[in-house]
Design an enzyme around this catalytic site. Sequence first.
Site, PDB file in Angstrom:
ATOM      1  N   PHE A   1      10.292   1.927   4.042  1.00 23.82           N
ATOM      2  CA  PHE A   1       8.977   1.663   3.440  1.00 23.82           C
ATOM      3  C   PHE A   1       7.917   2.585   4.064  1.00 23.82           C
ATOM      4  CE2 PHE A   1       5.081  -0.752   2.704  1.00 23.82           C
ATOM      5  CZ  PHE A   1       5.240  -1.110   1.374  1.00 23.82           C
TER       6      PHE A   1
ATOM      7  N   ASP B   1      12.455  -4.612   9.622  1.00 26.18           N
ATOM      8  CA  ASP B   1      11.385  -5.007   8.712  1.00 26.18           C
ATOM      9  C   ASP B   1      12.010  -5.921   7.656  1.00 26.18           C
ATOM     10  OD1 ASP B   1       9.393  -5.266   6.763  1.00 26.18           O
ATOM     11  OD2 ASP B   1       8.558  -3.295   7.215  1.00 26.18           O
TER      12      ASP B   1
ATOM     13  N   TYR C   1       3.452 -12.534   1.825  1.00 27.52           N
ATOM     14  CA  TYR C   1       2.879 -12.653   0.464  1.00 27.52           C
ATOM     15  C   TYR C   1       3.880 -12.299  -0.623  1.00 27.52           C
ATOM     16  CZ  TYR C   1       1.914  -7.752   1.698  1.00 27.52           C
ATOM     17  OH  TYR C   1       2.012  -6.457   2.152  1.00 27.52           O
ATOM     18  N   LYS C   2       5.101 -11.929  -0.230  1.00 31.36           N
ATOM     19  CA  LYS C   2       6.133 -11.613  -1.223  1.00 31.36           C
ATOM     20  C   LYS C   2       6.910 -12.910  -1.516  1.00 31.36           C
ATOM     21  CE  LYS C   2       5.817  -6.806  -0.019  1.00 31.36           C
ATOM     22  NZ  LYS C   2       6.201  -5.700   0.861  1.00 31.36           N
TER      23      LYS C   2
ATOM     24  N   ARG D   1      11.285  -1.681 -11.131  1.00 34.80           N
ATOM     25  CA  ARG D   1      11.767  -2.686 -10.185  1.00 34.80           C
ATOM     26  C   ARG D   1      11.487  -4.062 -10.767  1.00 34.80           C
ATOM     27  NH1 ARG D   1       9.326  -2.848  -4.176  1.00 34.80           N
ATOM     28  NH2 ARG D   1       7.649  -3.655  -5.447  1.00 34.80           N
TER      29      ARG D   1
HETATM   30  C1  LIG Z   1       5.334  -4.908   1.540  1.00 32.71           C
HETATM   31  C2  LIG Z   1       5.877  -4.259   2.759  1.00 32.71           C
HETATM   32  C3  LIG Z   1       5.056  -3.969   3.857  1.00 32.71           C
HETATM   33  C4  LIG Z   1       3.583  -4.256   3.784  1.00 32.71           C
HETATM   34  O1  LIG Z   1       2.870  -4.042   4.956  1.00 32.71           O
HETATM   35  P1  LIG Z   1       1.355  -4.524   5.025  1.00 32.71           P
HETATM   36  O2  LIG Z   1       0.911  -4.209   6.384  1.00 32.71           O
HETATM   37  O3  LIG Z   1       1.318  -5.980   4.658  1.00 32.71           O
HETATM   38  O4  LIG Z   1       0.587  -3.773   3.979  1.00 32.71           O
HETATM   39  C5  LIG Z   1       5.635  -3.409   4.986  1.00 32.71           C
HETATM   40  N1  LIG Z   1       6.965  -3.134   5.016  1.00 32.71           N
HETATM   41  C6  LIG Z   1       7.777  -3.385   3.965  1.00 32.71           C
HETATM   42  C7  LIG Z   1       9.239  -3.076   4.043  1.00 32.71           C
HETATM   43  C8  LIG Z   1       7.251  -3.936   2.799  1.00 32.71           C
HETATM   44  O5  LIG Z   1       8.056  -4.183   1.756  1.00 32.71           O
END
Ligand SMILES: *Cc1c(COP(=O)(O)O)cnc(C)c1O
Length: 409
Positions: A132, A209, A234-235, A383
């Site tokens: 990511f 992560d 939030y996911k 997706r």
């Molecule tokens: C959505 C996501 C993030 C988001 O990071 P934020 O600091 O909340 O913006 C980080 N890593 C992964 C793998 C994600 O899918």
Amino acid sequence: MAILDPAVADPARAEAHDAADPLRAFRDRFAVRDSDLVYLDGNSLGRLPKATAERLRTVVEDEWGGELIRAWDHWLDLPVRVGDRLATAVLGARAGEVVVSDSTTVNFYKLALAALDARPGRRAIVTDRANFPTDRYVLEGLARARGLEIRWIDPDPVDGPEPRDVETVLDDDVALVTLSLVNYRSAAIADLPAISSLARAAGALTLWDLSHAAGAVEVNLDAGGADLAVGCTYKYLNAGPGSPAFLYVRSALQGELRNPIQGWFGQNDQFAMGPAYEPVPGIAAWLTGTPTVPALAAVEEGVRVVEEAGIGAIRAKAAALTAYAVELHDAWLEPLGFGLGSPRDPVRRGAHVAIRRVDARHLSAALLEQRVITDFREPDSIRLGLSPLTTSYREVRTGMSRLRDLAAR
Ligand SMILES: *Cc1c(COP(=O)(O)O)cnc(C)c1O
């Protein structure tokens, strides 16, 4: 090419799956204002639990509005209390190993830097070029600031990363191995136990992560041998836009690693306002500044719903929903020039599916006009996030059939 059962596309198939779905009642626990909207993006922003709307009203009107500063008596322990619930119900960890604070990006920075500091003299970080973006950017910044090398692995874009991808770049110069458990684009699940054990044997720490995994698949941080982890809420945890993230530090490492952001919320005897930083024992040492109380309350409610449904049942539905989407892809879309961008084996796949065609950007935008929300990911993927608590088989079928009709034009 899969062998097609002609009944796959029959609408009765979707109805039968929904009727047999043990989690089907959970959809009613969420605010679904528009039942005709096909929402296949719960992996970007999960839906609003009804209990959260009510809890936020209480936090704002009664606690903030009525109790004012006195409410800190019960607000102060929210980051650890919610972390404990998340640890045991969702992450396969123990109470005292998880805390909820800051964003995933900030937590990733804290833990990555702490890991590098705990391996002085080692000069390399291993990560995946398909990881990511925020993780890659944080690592680039740390590598620049510390003069370190990033060893990028280039795994298979659909099935990777595999343990052997990591194994080939490991040696005694590697301080940190960091990967996503579920890849944000392909949904491929990395082999956390195997990769963690390879890293440990080489003397490196692992940082996982879990943003696309938490609340979607079973995570076994303790049993799997992970050292550190972060992830967002939030996911699939449905805690709302910008809700605070979590971090995990294996209990055996808590005495060894140090939070590089030495804020007053990680301070021992915080309100003594002492002259020098001395971290509080335990996971609370990873806090920084004042927590976002309403958003933390929303995390508590989101986790409560996941806990009640049970992560085993959620994971089973993720596998079944994505399998159904793959069957429809094979029946309807593959003949139109699409390809699957996710692993075919449901054991190796999280709760979303990527389907690829060169005009994916255009198709995803056209779907939006037809009230099907998906997202486009560079360069050629649509997706489909099939959040198990809130997505029905009927919704999957409707979304896929609208995509087929658009793509056949
Ligand atoms: C959505 C996501 C993030 C988001 O990071 P934020 O600091 O909340 O913006 C980080 N890593 C992964 C793998 C994600 O899918």
